[in-house]
Design an enzyme around this catalytic site. Structure first.
Site, PDB file in Angstrom:
ATOM      1  N   SER A 116       0.823  -1.202   0.000  1.00  0.00           N
ATOM      2  CA  SER A 116       0.000   0.000   0.000  1.00  0.00           C
ATOM      3  C   SER A 116       0.858   1.252   0.000  1.00  0.00           C
ATOM      4  CB  SER A 116      -0.922   0.027   1.222  1.00  0.00           C
ATOM      5  OG  SER A 116      -1.698   1.214   1.226  1.00  0.00           O
ATOM      6  N   LYS A 171      -4.529  -6.600   3.873  1.00  0.00           N
ATOM      7  CA  LYS A 171      -4.519  -5.522   2.871  1.00  0.00           C
ATOM      8  C   LYS A 171      -5.950  -5.200   2.415  1.00  0.00           C
ATOM      9  CE  LYS A 171      -2.817  -2.637  -0.210  1.00  0.00           C
ATOM     10  NZ  LYS A 171      -3.839  -2.434  -1.233  1.00  0.00           N
ATOM     11  N   HIS A 174      -7.487  -3.173   5.073  1.00  0.00           N
ATOM     12  CA  HIS A 174      -6.885  -1.840   4.942  1.00  0.00           C
ATOM     13  C   HIS A 174      -7.633  -1.029   3.889  1.00  0.00           C
ATOM     14  CE1 HIS A 174      -4.362   0.828   2.479  1.00  0.00           C
ATOM     15  NE2 HIS A 174      -3.683   1.137   3.574  1.00  0.00           N
ATOM     16  N   ASN A 175      -7.887  -1.641   2.729  1.00  0.00           N
ATOM     17  CA  ASN A 175      -8.567  -0.928   1.654  1.00  0.00           C
ATOM     18  C   ASN A 175     -10.013  -0.609   2.023  1.00  0.00           C
ATOM     19  OD1 ASN A 175      -6.160  -1.441   0.354  1.00  0.00           O
ATOM     20  ND2 ASN A 175      -7.113  -2.005  -1.577  1.00  0.00           N
ATOM     21  N   GLU A 178      -9.894   2.270   4.176  1.00  0.00           N
ATOM     22  CA  GLU A 178      -9.588   3.403   3.291  1.00  0.00           C
ATOM     23  C   GLU A 178     -10.876   3.950   2.656  1.00  0.00           C
ATOM     24  OE1 GLU A 178      -7.697   3.482  -1.098  1.00  0.00           O
ATOM     25  OE2 GLU A 178      -6.359   2.654   0.434  1.00  0.00           O
TER      26      GLU A 178
END
Length: 470
Positions: A116, A171, A174-175, A178
């Site tokens: 990222s 991940k 995480h996105n 986000e």
């Protein structure tokens, strides 16, 4: 990102062989961005593999899905036992679980790693979240940790996450977070623009101030810059951009996984759906002419209202990360991953899109209580919510009265109120399910795990159809 990772690795003393199936791109790269470096070009997979020392480490930066599988099939015949294939794209974690098993069956090792930070992060130091074959980690650890972002006096934003799909799962979350962060910021922007009638320059100043405090983060920083950016005619460029948002699918994957695991990541879900409704531009333009609501103008002490919006944003952000961590905990249990939740916060502290000072508080919470079941229960976040709650409720209520959509702010508050409620109206819901479908229910005056069915109408049977699972 692939080119920039190569240049980053070169900067840290690693010799990299670069290959692209469009071989002209390799030559262009060597003659331009990589000119004067130690990067070596290859014009075939066979040539690339021959350039690598053992154990060979082949890292893919290709589009998720079928292209990854196709490249794995192309490279496997050229590798030997113990060699490592690394997928650095945004692959679905379930694909990574499958690929790890498949590649290991060939005597090779596999890593699926989240990377990222976008192009800039890849060049200057990204956040890297590797998972897959544990035996592969010692062979890539030095490379990944040297090229990753650094925080707290040199601590790398990279560490081993867990087996098979763990890295790509983290991940993915995480996105999803986000998505939530971006939607919350957009709602704050809309409240100031539409409600308070503020100009882009005024909001630029507000975000600049916010970035000096507890909201200090990459996304607040770039929002500040965007609002201050002028088009060729001197007008704010942001106001000329069509209000239809795109998405690549990782937010959707996060929501689907939450539904599979029964974890209410309501804020991330609303952020995904907010992008979906933004895409209905033509429908919205037509509806705006026929569907009426209140005037959105908000009157009052502008400075105080801006502070209320800031506090609402901060409180909602806490809920977003709370839900993300709830999801990771459930996935770890389901897939038998031993996730280091404080370590994940540290990996996200630098390099990545959601990097912020806020993540340091999450790491501190898990350092103090590694088995913390929910971030909302940590003393720091309990106090933060307490301090922000009045403003949070005021902003959501004000937005509702003025007809300004704040789906992420609203659902964050609804989640908080639901989570802190000892009793919810699901007792009635279970009665309804038992009434029309004989799905049964538990009783408050009986031990958990015992299920009952009532013949509500006198015309039904006495046999329950099934129990429920959550």
């Amino acid at each position: 990102m692939g080119q920039n990772l190569i240049l980053n690795m070169n900067d840290h003393g690693f010799t990299v062989a670069a290959y692209n199936r469009t071989v002209s791109k390799v030559d262009d790269f060597l003659n331009n961005e990589a000119k004067g470096t130690n990067v070596v070009g290859a014009h075939s997979i066979e040539e690339m593999v021959a350039l690598l020392k053992k154990p060979r480490r082949v890292m893919l930066m290709v589009k998720a899905g079928k292209p990854v599988d196709e490249f794995i099939e192309q490279v496997i015949p050229h590798l030997e036992a113990g060699d490592i294939i690394i997928d650095g794209g945004n692959s679905l974690f379930e694909d990574t679980i499958r690929r790890t098993q498949y590649v290991e069956s060939k005597g090779l090792l596999y890593i699926g790693t989240g990377v990222s930070g976008g192009e800039e992060g890849a060049r200057r130091g990204p956040s890297i979240m590797p998972g897959g074959s544990p035996a592969a980690w010692p062979h890539v650890k030095d490379i990944f940790q040297k090229v990753s972002a650094k925080v707290d006096d040199g601590v790398p934003c990279c560490d081993w996450v867990g087996e098979n799909g763990a890295g790509h799962y983290v991940k993915m979350v995480h996105n999803g977070i986000e998505y939530g962060d971006m939607q919350l910021i957009c709602e704050a922007y809309n409240l100031m623009k539409t409600g308070l009638g503020m100009s882009a320059d005024q909001m630029h100043q507000v975000f600049a101030e916010w970035n000096q405090g507890e909201l200090d983060s990459y996304l607040i920083e770039i929002t500040r810059d965007i609002l201050g950016f002028k088009d060729a005619d001197g007008q704010p460029l942001v106001e000329k951009i069509l209000d239809t948002a795109g998405q690549k699918g990782t937010g959707k994957w996060t929501v689907i996984s939450s539904q599979d695991l029964g974890i209410p990541i309501t804020l991330i879900a609303e952020a995904v759906y907010a992008r979906c409704i933004s895409a209905l531009k033509d429908d919205r333009v037509a509806a705006a002419k026929k569907l009426k609501g209140p005037k959105p103008t908000i009157k009052g002490d502008q400075k105080a209202l801006i502070e209320d919006i800031r506090r609402a944003l901060y409180a909602s952000k806490i809920v977003s990360y709370t839900q993300g961590y709830m999801l990771m905990r459930a996935a770890a249990k389901e897939h038998k991953w031993n996730l280091n939740y404080g370590g994940i916060a540290l990996m996200w502290r630098g390099g990545c899109i959601i990097r912020s000072v806020f993540l340091g508080k999450i790491k501190e919470a898990f350092d103090k209580e590694p088995q913390l079941s929910n971030l909302l229960l940590a003393p720091f976040f309990r106090k933060a919510i307490k301090d922000s709650q009045r403003s949070w409720r005021k902003v959501v209520a004000l937005a509702a009265r003025k007809g300004i959509p704040v789906p992420a702010f609203s659902t964050a508050l609804a989640f908080y109120d639901s989570y802190r409620s000892e009793r919810l109206p699901a007792n009635l819901l279970q009665a309804q399910r038992d009434y029309f479908g004989a799905h049964s229910y538990e009783r408050v005056d009986q031990p958990r795990g015992q299920f009952f069915h009532t013949n509500w109408t006198g015309k039904g049977g006495t046999t329950a159809s099934s129990t429920y699972t959550v």
